[in-house]
Motif scaffolding. Structure first.
Motif, PDB file in Angstrom:
ATOM      1  N   UNK A 156      86.950  62.642  50.920  1.00 11.57           N
ATOM      2  CA  UNK A 156      87.380  61.859  52.088  1.00 11.57           C
ATOM      3  C   UNK A 156      87.439  62.688  53.368  1.00 11.57           C
ATOM      4  N   UNK A 157      87.382  63.995  53.256  1.00 10.14           N
ATOM      5  CA  UNK A 157      87.544  64.865  54.419  1.00 10.14           C
ATOM      6  C   UNK A 157      86.311  64.825  55.309  1.00 10.14           C
ATOM      7  N   UNK A 158      86.547  64.921  56.616  1.00  9.85           N
ATOM      8  CA  UNK A 158      85.453  64.877  57.586  1.00  9.85           C
ATOM      9  C   UNK A 158      85.146  66.299  58.053  1.00  9.85           C
ATOM     10  N   UNK A 159      83.873  66.609  58.132  1.00  7.86           N
ATOM     11  CA  UNK A 159      83.418  67.962  58.437  1.00  7.86           C
ATOM     12  C   UNK A 159      83.627  68.283  59.915  1.00  7.86           C
ATOM     13  N   UNK A 160      84.219  69.426  60.174  1.00  5.14           N
ATOM     14  CA  UNK A 160      84.547  69.849  61.533  1.00  5.14           C
ATOM     15  C   UNK A 160      83.325  69.858  62.442  1.00  5.14           C
ATOM     16  N   UNK A 161      82.238  70.453  62.012  1.00  7.01           N
ATOM     17  CA  UNK A 161      81.050  70.554  62.856  1.00  7.01           C
ATOM     18  C   UNK A 161      80.491  69.170  63.201  1.00  7.01           C
ATOM     19  N   UNK A 162      80.521  68.256  62.233  1.00 11.89           N
ATOM     20  CA  UNK A 162      80.030  66.888  62.488  1.00 11.89           C
ATOM     21  C   UNK A 162      80.903  66.171  63.518  1.00 11.89           C
ATOM     22  N   UNK A 163      82.215  66.355  63.437  1.00 11.01           N
ATOM     23  CA  UNK A 163      83.121  65.711  64.396  1.00 11.01           C
ATOM     24  C   UNK A 163      82.943  66.336  65.785  1.00 11.01           C
ATOM     25  N   UNK A 164      82.760  67.645  65.832  1.00  7.55           N
ATOM     26  CA  UNK A 164      82.522  68.305  67.116  1.00  7.55           C
ATOM     27  C   UNK A 164      81.227  67.796  67.739  1.00  7.55           C
ATOM     28  N   UNK A 165      80.168  67.689  66.947  1.00 11.41           N
ATOM     29  CA  UNK A 165      78.885  67.180  67.450  1.00 11.41           C
ATOM     30  C   UNK A 165      79.014  65.736  67.918  1.00 11.41           C
TER      31      UNK A 165
END
Length: 191
Positions: A156-165
């Motif tokens: 369920x966790x969201x990837x930091x790099x994807x959220x930053x992008x």
């Protein structure tokens, strides 16, 4: 009448263990917040971030926004107990918030993106609410291998790099993107 599951969730949010929380001041210290701003805590839960935000923006307004009315009831109770007159609560839909475009100076998305079915859509909705030069703060759980000891399931966790992008794709400039606690990361960006 609330279901047993929703009652359990409210109880867990009202009585978190140390590993499930972080000091709200650690997030507030990293955002370009001012005491007269209008800010929103999207996915406020029972208000453990809304109350510190409202105290900080004592000359402004803090909107506690959640999809569950019972959570907002706790925010109101805490705000009254702290004698805060600048908290407004709003019930929202998962990816639709009942506020005008460009009406806020700052938005906090703390421990909420992993709960939504479309995290990038919620980020886009938050961006819609922000004035030019407004800020967004995202606090989420770091990825883990295997079964998570604390926090949401690894899947369920969201990837930091994807959220930053996703934030940068909306025209934001990242101010910081780093680990906040042993279990969480933070992204702070400006429109």
């Amino acid at each position: 009448m609330p279901t047993k599951t929703s009652v359990d969730k409210v109880e867990a949010l009202l009585n978190p263990t140390l590993e499930e929380t972080y000091d709200p001041q650690s997030m507030i210290a990293l955002v370009p917040i001012h005491n007269d701003q209008k800010v929103a805590d999207i996915g406020s839960g029972p208000g453990w971030l809304s109350i510190p935000l409202a105290k900080y923006v004592y000359a402004g307004t803090c909107y506690a926004i959640d999809v569950q009315e019972e959570m907002l009831k706790h925010v109101k109770e805490q705000g009254e107990a702290a004698k805060l007159g600048n908290i407004e609560t709003l019930v929202s839909k998962e990816n639709s918030i009942p506020l005008d475009d460009e009406s806020l100076d700052g938005v906090a998305l703390s421990d909420v993106l992993h709960e939504t079915s479309k995290p990038k859509t919620l980020i886009k909705e938050a961006a819609r609410l922000l004035k030019k030069s407004g800020w967004i703060s995202i606090v989420e759980w770091l990825p883990v291998e295997g079964k998570a000891k604390v926090g949401p399931a690894a899947s369920k966790r969201v990837v930091q790099q994807e959220m930053r992008e996703a934030v940068e794709a909306l025209g934001f400039t990242t101010l910081t993107s780093r680990q906040l606690t042993p279990h969480r990361y933070i992204i702070v960006a400006r429109k």
